[in-house]
Design a protein around this motif. Structure first.
Motif, PDB file in Angstrom:
ATOM      1  N   ALA A  44       0.831  -1.204   0.000  1.00 43.79           N
ATOM      2  CA  ALA A  44       0.000   0.000   0.000  1.00 43.79           C
ATOM      3  C   ALA A  44       0.863   1.250   0.000  1.00 43.79           C
ATOM      4  N   TRP A  54      -5.641   5.728  -0.850  1.00 47.89           N
ATOM      5  CA  TRP A  54      -5.935   4.512  -0.105  1.00 47.89           C
ATOM      6  C   TRP A  54      -7.225   3.853  -0.589  1.00 47.89           C
ATOM      7  N   LYS A  55      -8.230   4.665  -0.916  1.00 48.92           N
ATOM      8  CA  LYS A  55      -9.510   4.117  -1.362  1.00 48.92           C
ATOM      9  C   LYS A  55      -9.332   3.254  -2.601  1.00 48.92           C
ATOM     10  N   GLU A  58      -7.658   0.030  -1.520  1.00 50.47           N
ATOM     11  CA  GLU A  58      -8.655  -0.771  -0.804  1.00 50.47           C
ATOM     12  C   GLU A  58      -9.601  -1.463  -1.776  1.00 50.47           C
ATOM     13  N   GLU A  59     -10.005  -0.768  -2.820  1.00 49.26           N
ATOM     14  CA  GLU A  59     -10.887  -1.378  -3.827  1.00 49.26           C
ATOM     15  C   GLU A  59     -10.211  -2.565  -4.491  1.00 49.26           C
ATOM     16  N   GLY A 323      -5.822 -10.476   0.120  1.00 50.87           N
ATOM     17  CA  GLY A 323      -5.715  -9.026   0.208  1.00 50.87           C
ATOM     18  C   GLY A 323      -4.344  -8.544  -0.235  1.00 50.87           C
TER      19      GLY A 323
END
Length: 486
Positions: A44, A54-55, A58-59, A323
């Motif tokens: 990240a 970050w969004k 995260e997606e 993830g």
């Protein structure tokens, strides 16, 4: 977003592998969850450095996790199935008949064949490992066969069936991402699959006749286990009905999740009417696993298992690993690494080798068999088209590097499930149980044979005129190559 350089893309990958090595081999603690979570955080940071919010990262993480939800659902159902099928007497009956009907010498070979047939019918290696595989572990323990040998045979057979079953999700995914059809894909895998299975069969037969003794102690142990099973369960061929229900539904092409749930319901009915289990008992078995105390320590260790909660360690590992894989994909780290590899190969043998090894590496780093098929499949397909080689070569490469290698990597979704479902207890420091990895011969022999073929051009079809016309019709991306394809 600017794609990261190769050096930057390798940072989270290399550091994560180092952390995994320290955790597993230095501290002797097989809990890869935190190293993988740290790897996700490092990835990240790379994405943020490259301009992602970050969004967006995260997606990418949750997109990959979302794709895996059917497999996580299968894990939950397998946990329920194991607990209820033990309570119903289905698993004890399988163990009983296996101990009384099978010869110890042919057991490993028979275990591989049985798992292959069931997995081919069900289209799920995980469902096979968690049900029939569990029973075979019990039979192997009765024969005093080291559990890693039995696990190797189970994994070989179960993942072979998953690889060539038209009902399997990975068998459909590989041709889908490479632009071929599933039955041509299955046919093109036979030149590697058949020799690998035959070689594994011969090895298991040799192992059975050289490693296993027919001494009186073994027969006494088998008699003690079968007697204990008879004392604690009703044993009857009718108790195999729940397994038959699942197989019939699979053959009729019912999706795996409702098929497995039907098996849970059938097992619950059998447990109530033949073993005298109450409704609350059955619910407890499905959630927390079966529990029994007998005079036989072997029976206790074999049958005190199952339930949804027994799968939570595995599910949590899979979710974190997926993830991590999603973050690597979204930040462009995997793309940078693969693109770097592709610039260094210019022959068919090099591309075929790279495609297989890229799938293996993605399995190793990202922990996700689906990503290890989908990502190399998307990225290498234009190269094959430009070389005028059929993308059936690619679909075989990524299936073998993806599906077959996943159970051989302990922190991969496939490996984590195998270790948990078969009770290999790696987390207790019993690292000898990891010997199932080299003993799952069919899983690693198949890609090795495929790599051998690639070096000499064996079973490596060129694209037909019809296939090339289909590429043009569909507007498929074609990467032009002017270099040798020999």
């Amino acid at each position: 977003m600017q794609k990261p350089s190769l050096q930057l893309a390798l940072v989270p990958v290399v550091l994560t592998l180092i952390l995994l090595g320290i955790q597993i081999f230095y501290f002797g603690d097989f809990t890869p969850h935190i190293p993988l979570a740290i790897g996700l955080a490092l990835t990240a940071l790379v994405g943020i450095k490259q301009g992602l919010r970050w969004k967006q990262i995260e997606e990418g993480i949750f997109r990959v996790i979302h794709v895996s939800m059917p497999s996580v659902s299968v894990l939950i159902l397998v946990g329920m199935l194991v607990g209820v099928w033990i309570a119903s007497g289905t698993v004890p009956t399988l163990i009983y008949y296996g101990l009384t009907l099978l010869s110890p010498q042919i057991f490993l070979a028979a275990a591989m064949i049985l798992c292959a047939v069931v997995s081919l019918s069900l289209g799920t290696s995980w469902g096979t490992v968690g049900t029939v595989g569990l029973a075979l572990m019990g039979i192997g323990a009765g024969f005093e066969i080291p559990m890693y040998w039995t696990a190797g045979a189970v994994v070989s057979g179960a993942f072979f069936g998953d690889k060539v079953s038209p009902l399997s999700d990975t068998t459909n995914l590989a041709p889908a991402v490479t632009g071929t059809d599933v039955f041509s894909h299955i046919k093109n895998m036979m030149p590697t699959t058949v020799p690998a299975m035959l070689a594994a069969l011969v090895i298991y037969l040799i192992a059975g006749f050289t490693l296993i003794d027919n001494d009186n102690g073994s027969f006494e142990r088998i008699t003690a286990i079968t007697t204990s099973l008879q004392n604690n369960f009703e044993i009857s061929a009718w108790l195999l009905a729940p397994a038959l229900v699942v197989i019939v539904l699979a053959v009729r092409r019912m999706p795996p999740i409702p098929s497995l749930f039907a098996g849970v319901v059938a097992g619950a009915i059998v447990a109530a009417f033949t073993q005298g289990a109450g409704i609350h008992d059955i619910i407890t078995y499905a959630n927390s696993g079966y529990s029994i105390t007998t005079s036989s320590d072997s029976i206790n260790s074999l049958l005190n298992r199952g339930g949804i909660q027994s799968m939570m360690w595995t599910i949590s590992l899979i979710l974190i690993a997926l993830g991590f894989g999603g973050a690597l994909e979204r930040t462009g780290c995997l793309e940078s690494i693969i693109s770097s590899i592709m610039t260094k190969v210019s022959t068919f043998r090099g591309v075929q080798t790279s495609a297989t090894l890229t799938s293996v590496a993605t399995n190793l780093v990202a922990g996700d068999p689906y990503l290890s098929i989908a990502l190399p499949g998307r990225m290498y397909a234009p190269v094959y088209r430009g070389m005028k080689y059929s993308t059936l070569n690619l679909s075989r490469a990524i299936e073998e590097g993806g599906t077959l290698v996943s159970p051989l990597i302990p922190w991969n979704a496939g490996g984590a499930f195998v270790i948990g479902a078969l009770g290999l207890t790696i987390g207790d420091g019993n690292f000898e149980n990891l010997l199932y990895i080299p003993l799952a011969f069919a899983c690693w022999l198949s890609p090795v044979i495929g790599l051998f073929y690639a070096q000499f051009g064996f079973f490596s079809p060129k694209a037909t005129a019809e296939e090339q016309a289909d590429w043009e019709k569909k507007g498929e991306l074609i990467m032009e190559y002017n270099t040798s394809t020999k």
